[in-house]
Design an enzyme around this catalytic site. Structure first.
Site, PDB file in Angstrom:
ATOM      1  N   SER A 152       0.763  -1.259   0.093  1.00 14.40           N
ATOM      2  CA  SER A 152      -0.200  -0.206   0.254  1.00 14.40           C
ATOM      3  C   SER A 152       0.985   1.293   0.043  1.00 14.40           C
ATOM      4  O   SER A 152       2.107   1.272   0.497  1.00 14.40           O
ATOM      5  CB  SER A 152      -0.819  -0.076   1.205  1.00 14.40           C
ATOM      6  OG  SER A 152      -1.638   1.288   1.287  1.00 14.40           O
ATOM      7  N   TYR A 165      -0.732  -0.648  10.141  1.00 17.83           N
ATOM      8  CA  TYR A 165      -1.032  -0.920   8.661  1.00 17.83           C
ATOM      9  C   TYR A 165       0.083  -0.698   7.771  1.00 17.83           C
ATOM     10  O   TYR A 165       0.590  -1.435   6.870  1.00 17.83           O
ATOM     11  CB  TYR A 165      -2.401  -0.153   8.155  1.00 17.83           C
ATOM     12  CG  TYR A 165      -2.613  -0.681   6.649  1.00 17.83           C
ATOM     13  CD1 TYR A 165      -3.313  -1.739   6.508  1.00 17.83           C
ATOM     14  CD2 TYR A 165      -2.497   0.410   5.717  1.00 17.83           C
ATOM     15  CE1 TYR A 165      -3.541  -1.960   5.012  1.00 17.83           C
ATOM     16  CE2 TYR A 165      -2.698   0.211   4.392  1.00 17.83           C
ATOM     17  CZ  TYR A 165      -3.687  -0.948   4.022  1.00 17.83           C
ATOM     18  OH  TYR A 165      -3.874  -1.274   2.813  1.00 17.83           O
ATOM     19  N   LYS A 169       2.539  -3.298   5.724  1.00 20.27           N
ATOM     20  CA  LYS A 169       2.738  -3.263   4.343  1.00 20.27           C
ATOM     21  C   LYS A 169       4.228  -3.003   4.091  1.00 20.27           C
ATOM     22  O   LYS A 169       4.568  -3.425   2.594  1.00 20.27           O
ATOM     23  CB  LYS A 169       1.509  -1.877   3.929  1.00 20.27           C
ATOM     24  CG  LYS A 169       0.322  -2.242   3.839  1.00 20.27           C
ATOM     25  CD  LYS A 169      -0.020  -3.869   3.224  1.00 20.27           C
ATOM     26  CE  LYS A 169      -1.526  -4.109   2.940  1.00 20.27           C
ATOM     27  NZ  LYS A 169      -1.683  -5.274   2.351  1.00 20.27           N
TER      28      LYS A 169
END
Length: 305
Positions: A152, A165, A169
């Site tokens: 991401s 997150y 990622k």
């Protein structure tokens, strides 16, 4: 029309909706037999069931494709092994794994509880490892195979309230590169895609700032189905020389991300560096590139083409 994945068996995780579903459907259209993995949980991890995965399977069956549903968790070693075993039991082989399953627990870093960090790492990073590791012996023995992992721009570039997150990622990027290096001699390749798409997960990101509202305006124009063709292209034999890369897909645009390389050096000579000389000479030379966070250049602010 040529079917680029004819005869291949592909596992797609998180394929009950959004990007994963679009990839599973396109892989089937390209001739692959697909294991559609999805827990069927709500975005907060509650609930669960075979409904979303089965709906994707039924959509594939409707146009004559071949698919089966799976609701095992990628976050658990044994469950990941079971997902790959299902592909082998039903279709006799495994040719590709798309690590797309994900979750979100967005909290500002200074307020983030341990369980929110662990929950996201467990699905995105550990789940990608579990699935990749489960397929690796089969890829090695047949001397072929392809991984596509979803990273991401939140990790590559940054975003607020997503320390878990972002860490996951960026970890996926490192994992993909490690797989590419370790498995290259077995003709196995591994790549990452940073997808731009409006999904139910993206829809949970807070928009209580002008920047957040603008990001959501742009994101809402991104179609999940646009990610699927390039993902499937990376799984095709024609892409067998592409590995260890990080790509972005955004609507009708595909691009290649740079990877970390030194861009500026400072030399102290034989005397070496002291704290004083670092502050006086080295840091001023590095600061424009490494210390300034220029949010005006954040890719989230670009209009999609």
């Amino acid at each position: 029309m040529q079917k680029w994945l004819e005869g291949k068996v592909v596992v797609v995780t998180g394929a009950g909706a959004g990007v994963g579903k679009a990839i599973a459907v396109e892989a089937a259209r390209q001739g692959a037999k697909v294991v559609v993995n999805d827990l069927g949980v709500n975005i907060d991890g509650t609930g669960g069931g075979a409904g979303p995965a089965q709906q994707t399977v039924e959509e594939i069956n409707a146009f004559g494709g071949t698919a089966s549903a799976n609701t095992d968790s990628v976050a658990e070693w044994k469950s990941a092994q079971a997902i790959i075993s299902q592909a082998l039991d039903l279709y006799g082989r495994i040719d590709a794994v798309v690590n797309n399953a994900g979750n979100l627990r967005d909290v500002m870093f200074h307020k983030m509880p341990e369980e929110d960090f662990d929950a996201v790492i467990r699905v995105h990073l550990k789940g990608s490892f579990n699935m990749s590791r489960a397929a690796a012996p089969h890829f090695k023995s047949q001397e072929s195979g392809a991984y596509v992992h979803m990273t991401s721009t939140s990790g590559l570039i940054g975003n607020n309230a997503q320390a878990n997150y972002m860490a996951a990622k960026m970890g996926v990027v490192g994992l993909s590169k490690a797989i590419a290096l370790d498995m290259e001699r077995f003709k196995v390749r591994s790549n990452c895609i940073a997808p731009f798409a409006f999904t139910r997960m993206v829809n949970t990101i807070p928009t209580n700032t002008p920047e957040g509202e603008e990001r959501m305006r742009v994101n809402s124009r991104m179609e999940a189905a646009k990610i699927a063709p390039f993902t499937c292209a990376l799984l095709a034999d024609a892409a067998q020389d592409v590995t260890g890369q990080i790509f972005g897909v955004r609507n009708n645009e595909i691009y290649l991300f740079s990877q970390p390389r030194p861009i500026r050096t400072a030399h102290a000579g034989d005397a070496g560096w002291s704290v004083d000389s670092c502050l006086e000479r080295a840091l001023p030379m590095m600061r424009p590139s490494f210390f300034a966070l220029d949010r005006s250049r954040d890719v989230f602010s670009w209009d999609p083409v």
